[in-house]
Design a protein around this motif. Structure first.
Motif, PDB file in Angstrom:
ATOM      1  N   LEU A  49     -10.131   8.175  -5.889  1.00 28.18           N
ATOM      2  CA  LEU A  49     -10.206   9.282  -6.839  1.00 28.18           C
ATOM      3  C   LEU A  49      -9.882   8.814  -8.259  1.00 28.18           C
ATOM      4  N   GLU A  50      -8.853   7.991  -8.375  1.00 25.63           N
ATOM      5  CA  GLU A  50      -8.445   7.528  -9.701  1.00 25.63           C
ATOM      6  C   GLU A  50      -9.550   6.710 -10.355  1.00 25.63           C
ATOM      7  N   THR A  51     -10.179   5.817  -9.598  1.00 20.99           N
ATOM      8  CA  THR A  51     -11.257   4.992 -10.157  1.00 20.99           C
ATOM      9  C   THR A  51     -12.480   5.839 -10.495  1.00 20.99           C
ATOM     10  N   ALA A  52     -12.856   6.723  -9.579  1.00 22.37           N
ATOM     11  CA  ALA A  52     -14.055   7.528  -9.795  1.00 22.37           C
ATOM     12  C   ALA A  52     -13.893   8.492 -10.958  1.00 22.37           C
ATOM     13  N   ALA A  53     -12.692   9.040 -11.133  1.00 27.16           N
ATOM     14  CA  ALA A  53     -12.480  10.071 -12.147  1.00 27.16           C
ATOM     15  C   ALA A  53     -12.698   9.563 -13.561  1.00 27.16           C
ATOM     16  N   ARG A  54     -12.557   8.255 -13.759  1.00 31.11           N
ATOM     17  CA  ARG A  54     -12.728   7.706 -15.113  1.00 31.11           C
ATOM     18  C   ARG A  54     -14.136   7.924 -15.644  1.00 31.11           C
ATOM     19  N   ASP A  55     -15.105   8.041 -14.746  1.00 28.64           N
ATOM     20  CA  ASP A  55     -16.507   8.164 -15.167  1.00 28.64           C
ATOM     21  C   ASP A  55     -17.036   9.589 -15.064  1.00 28.64           C
ATOM     22  N   LEU A  56     -16.168  10.538 -14.753  1.00 31.85           N
ATOM     23  CA  LEU A  56     -16.612  11.922 -14.590  1.00 31.85           C
ATOM     24  C   LEU A  56     -16.370  12.710 -15.872  1.00 31.85           C
ATOM     25  N   PRO A  57     -17.296  13.593 -16.240  1.00 29.20           N
ATOM     26  CA  PRO A  57     -17.086  14.392 -17.449  1.00 29.20           C
ATOM     27  C   PRO A  57     -15.914  15.343 -17.286  1.00 29.20           C
ATOM     28  N   LEU A 117      -4.039  30.311  15.275  1.00 25.61           N
ATOM     29  CA  LEU A 117      -2.877  31.092  15.698  1.00 25.61           C
ATOM     30  C   LEU A 117      -2.853  32.478  15.066  1.00 25.61           C
ATOM     31  N   SER A 118      -3.908  32.827  14.339  1.00 29.75           N
ATOM     32  CA  SER A 118      -3.965  34.125  13.656  1.00 29.75           C
ATOM     33  C   SER A 118      -5.278  34.826  13.959  1.00 29.75           C
ATOM     34  N   PRO A 119      -5.579  35.105  15.221  1.00 29.96           N
ATOM     35  CA  PRO A 119      -6.863  35.731  15.543  1.00 29.96           C
ATOM     36  C   PRO A 119      -7.002  37.126  14.961  1.00 29.96           C
ATOM     37  N   GLN A 120      -5.875  37.747  14.603  1.00 30.11           N
ATOM     38  CA  GLN A 120      -5.936  39.087  14.041  1.00 30.11           C
ATOM     39  C   GLN A 120      -6.341  39.072  12.578  1.00 30.11           C
ATOM     40  N   ALA A 121      -6.440  37.887  11.967  1.00 32.00           N
ATOM     41  CA  ALA A 121      -6.773  37.771  10.540  1.00 32.00           C
ATOM     42  C   ALA A 121      -8.012  36.907  10.397  1.00 32.00           C
ATOM     43  N   PRO A 122      -9.214  37.472  10.582  1.00 34.59           N
ATOM     44  CA  PRO A 122     -10.432  36.670  10.502  1.00 34.59           C
ATOM     45  C   PRO A 122     -10.652  36.112   9.104  1.00 34.59           C
ATOM     46  N   GLY A 123     -11.436  35.052   9.037  1.00 29.95           N
ATOM     47  CA  GLY A 123     -11.714  34.427   7.752  1.00 29.95           C
ATOM     48  C   GLY A 123     -10.884  33.184   7.551  1.00 29.95           C
ATOM     49  N   ASP A 124     -11.146  32.520   6.448  1.00 25.18           N
ATOM     50  CA  ASP A 124     -10.478  31.258   6.159  1.00 25.18           C
ATOM     51  C   ASP A 124      -9.043  31.494   5.699  1.00 25.18           C
ATOM     52  N   ARG A 125      -8.158  30.616   6.142  1.00 26.00           N
ATOM     53  CA  ARG A 125      -6.787  30.540   5.627  1.00 26.00           C
ATOM     54  C   ARG A 125      -6.628  29.142   5.046  1.00 26.00           C
ATOM     55  N   TRP A 126      -5.717  29.008   4.086  1.00 23.89           N
ATOM     56  CA  TRP A 126      -5.686  27.768   3.321  1.00 23.89           C
ATOM     57  C   TRP A 126      -4.296  27.156   3.263  1.00 23.89           C
ATOM     58  N   ALA A 127      -4.284  25.831   3.205  1.00 25.66           N
ATOM     59  CA  ALA A 127      -3.074  25.054   2.952  1.00 25.66           C
ATOM     60  C   ALA A 127      -3.221  24.352   1.606  1.00 25.66           C
ATOM     61  N   ALA A 128      -2.101  24.101   0.951  1.00 26.72           N
ATOM     62  CA  ALA A 128      -2.092  23.350  -0.306  1.00 26.72           C
ATOM     63  C   ALA A 128      -1.493  21.978  -0.005  1.00 26.72           C
ATOM     64  N   LEU A 129      -2.350  20.960   0.082  1.00 23.92           N
ATOM     65  CA  LEU A 129      -1.895  19.622   0.429  1.00 23.92           C
ATOM     66  C   LEU A 129      -1.425  18.889  -0.833  1.00 23.92           C
ATOM     67  N   PRO A 130      -0.452  18.005  -0.698  1.00 19.82           N
ATOM     68  CA  PRO A 130      -0.016  17.244  -1.860  1.00 19.82           C
ATOM     69  C   PRO A 130      -1.162  16.406  -2.415  1.00 19.82           C
ATOM     70  N   ASN A 131      -1.323  16.475  -3.730  1.00 13.90           N
ATOM     71  CA  ASN A 131      -2.390  15.718  -4.366  1.00 13.90           C
ATOM     72  C   ASN A 131      -2.040  14.229  -4.295  1.00 13.90           C
ATOM     73  N   PRO A 132      -2.904  13.402  -3.696  1.00 14.42           N
ATOM     74  CA  PRO A 132      -2.551  11.980  -3.545  1.00 14.42           C
ATOM     75  C   PRO A 132      -2.393  11.275  -4.887  1.00 14.42           C
ATOM     76  N   LEU A 133      -3.086  11.763  -5.927  1.00 17.12           N
ATOM     77  CA  LEU A 133      -2.934  11.159  -7.243  1.00 17.12           C
ATOM     78  C   LEU A 133      -1.554  11.438  -7.826  1.00 17.12           C
ATOM     79  N   VAL A 134      -1.086  12.657  -7.672  1.00 16.14           N
ATOM     80  CA  VAL A 134       0.238  13.028  -8.174  1.00 16.14           C
ATOM     81  C   VAL A 134       1.308  12.317  -7.371  1.00 16.14           C
ATOM     82  N   ALA A 135       1.122  12.272  -6.057  1.00 15.50           N
ATOM     83  CA  ALA A 135       2.106  11.610  -5.204  1.00 15.50           C
ATOM     84  C   ALA A 135       2.184  10.130  -5.485  1.00 15.50           C
ATOM     85  N   ALA A 136       1.061   9.542  -5.943  1.00 16.84           N
ATOM     86  CA  ALA A 136       1.027   8.098  -6.170  1.00 16.84           C
ATOM     87  C   ALA A 136       1.699   7.708  -7.487  1.00 16.84           C
ATOM     88  N   GLU A 137       1.942   8.678  -8.346  1.00 12.08           N
ATOM     89  CA  GLU A 137       2.518   8.357  -9.675  1.00 12.08           C
ATOM     90  C   GLU A 137       3.992   7.999  -9.552  1.00 12.08           C
TER      91      GLU A 137
END
Length: 501
Positions: free
Chosen positions: A450-458, A481-501
């Motif tokens: 991600l770090e290498t690729a991002a240098r060339d992205l606008p 584990l939540s069949p009563q709540a249809p649809g997507d549920r989301w997790a917020a994963l640690p950003n590997p770029l931030v963790a690498a700093e």
């Protein structure tokens, strides 16, 4: 010593009848399969917003999870982007568990009994898949479906990576792409006036005022009420199991109403109605990527008034590979003899993000996981361009499209949204936390790419959100584990770029 679970024993008994030669290999593969599923489950316990995990204490060499009932789970640090099976056991209040199904059962959470059964099936089916895998040679496969057969382990992060409840061993061997079968598709005749049809329907699937709907044989055996259909043509099953490649012809997406990972798969009337309009729109929009992206065209789609009896005909991604090139699903990259160097991964990441972010800015968020997203490789293995298939779950932003002078297609419903969080989750959760992470195999490797690729992205707000904030990923275990709540549920994963700093 591990006690075989009932599903492991059941599959072994069936295997002794169907393929006795595979029994020793199946038995030998079970510990590794359990570890692979347990590793995926541990990732979910460590990072998903599960309500009964109330505290997480991360140490240099361990992770402790405090549970709402006072118990404590101990295990290794959990890399959310790791694809190796590094978790062989965890401890719940001092008791060791190497079986993800038994652990889930003893956690005793609401709806965990059904999930535990699926995890047991996932581990047993994964062992079966590994026992029957073909050792890949150095030569590249010649056909698109041969690449898909190399994806033995299924979803890289879902604990239900190989769960196929409702499939006998004989059916897994007969229909699973990793087992390399030929599947005899069937057809069911339906009066044309009773069908919703979009696009072109070939003459060979018409008969005296009736449409012949291609049907998977598992569907006619277990779901449809009128018995087997008429034998049609043999085809090679692809990664999704329900989509098959006709030799020399298109891909056929069938309605296969089985729960494989997160949800029951079928083909809705909404998807059929939108299929051709969406295909034409996406094909046109892809022309704005300077040749870096092609979208496989939907040729025709039909439903007989039921999500259980429908089919979509789609052109093969092979149409977009020139002589000497190969096109393969991104999920197959991990099983491919490529120069697995940081520079190759950075080049591929740059290509994928260039395309994904450009389309997102235009107003289209792709569901670019490793199954839908394919890469065209040169004869030396260099990533050249991308191919995308299956538009049924993308998202369109009328506001963004209009801002760029693009007329939105005449579609409504779940495909259409201007919510920026929803749009970014769709792309980043599938492409970055899914396809790219699954290819990189670890947080450090993903961070470097991600770090290498991002240098060339606008620069832009979408790229900033990707690089600076947590990464969204579907909370796959929470959803189960939540069949009563249809649809997507989301997790917020640690950003590997931030963790690498």
């Amino acid at each position: 010593m591990h006690r075989p679970s009932p599903i492991e024993t059941q599959l072994a008994t069936e295997l002794a009848e169907a393929r006795p030669d595979l029994v020793p290999g199946y038995t030998a593969e079970l510990p590794g399969a359990r570890a692979a599923v347990l590793t995926r489950l541990w990732r979910a316990l460590a990072h998903e917003p599960l309500p009964r995990v109330t505290r997480r204490v991360r140490g240099a060499h361990s992770l402790a999870l405090g549970l709402a009932d006072g118990r404590v789970l101990h295990g290794p640090p959990a890399d959310p982007y790791a694809t190796g099976a590094y978790v062989t056991a965890v401890r719940l209040d001092g008791v060791s568990y190497d079986d993800p199904a038994r652990l889930t059962t003893d956690l005793g959470w609401p709806h965990s009994a059904g999930f535990a059964a699926e995890l047991g099936h996932s581990a047993a089916s994964l062992a079966l898949s590994r026992a029957n895998r073909e050792a890949p040679g150095q030569e590249w496969p010649g056909r698109d479906w041969e690449w898909e057969q190399r994806v033995v382990d299924g979803h890289p992060f879902h604990p239900n990576c190989r769960s196929r409840p409702g499939f006998s061993v004989a059916e897994q061997l007969g229909y699973g792409p990793e087992h390399r079968p030929l599947v005899r598709l069937e057809t069911v005749p339906v009066a044309a006036g009773d069908c919703l049809l979009t696009g072109d329907w070939p003459d060979e699937l018409r008969d005296a005022g009736r449409l012949l709907i291609p049907v998977h044989p598992w569907q006619t055996a277990h779901v449809l009420k009128d018995g087997p259909g008429e034998p049609w043509r043999t085809a090679h099953p692809l990664m999704s199991l329900r989509t098959l490649a006709l030799p020399g012809g298109p891909h056929v997406k069938t309605a296969l109403s089985a729960r494989l990972t997160s949800s029951v798969r079928d083909i809705s009337a909404y998807s059929v109605d939108a299929a051709v309009t969406l295909s034409a729109f996406a094909t046109d929009l892809a022309s704005r990527t300077d040749g870096l992206l092609h979208v496989t065209r939907t040729l025709g789609a039909a439903t007989a008034g039921s999500a259980d009896l429908a089919a979509v005909l789609r052109e093969s991604p092979e149409a977009y590979a020139a002589p000497g090139e190969r096109v393969l699903p991104v999920a197959a990259l991990a099983a491919t003899a490529l120069p697995a160097s940081p520079s190759w991964l950075a080049d591929f990441t740059r290509l994928a993000l260039t395309v994904g972010l450009r389309l997102l800015d235009l107003g289209v968020a792709l569901e670019a996981h490793g199954q839908n997203l394919l890469v065209v490789l040169s004869s030396t293995g260099a990533p050249l361009r991308l191919v995308y298939r299956d538009l049924a779950d993308i998202r369109l932003s009328p506001a963004r499209l209009t801002r760029h002078g693009v007329t939105p297609p005449g579609l409504t419903g779940r495909l259409v949204t201007d919510d920026e969080t929803t749009l970014r989750r769709k792309l980043f959760g599938s492409l970055v936390a899914g396809a790219l992470a699954g290819t990189a195999g670890s947080a450090p490797a993903l961070a470097a790419a991600l770090e290498t690729a991002a240098r060339d992205l606008p620069a832009g707000p979408d790229l900033a959100a990707l690089l600076e904030g947590p990464l969204p990923a579907k909370a796959l275990t929470l959803m189960r584990l939540s069949p009563q709540a249809p649809g997507d549920r989301w997790a917020a994963l640690p950003n590997p770029l931030v963790a690498a700093e």
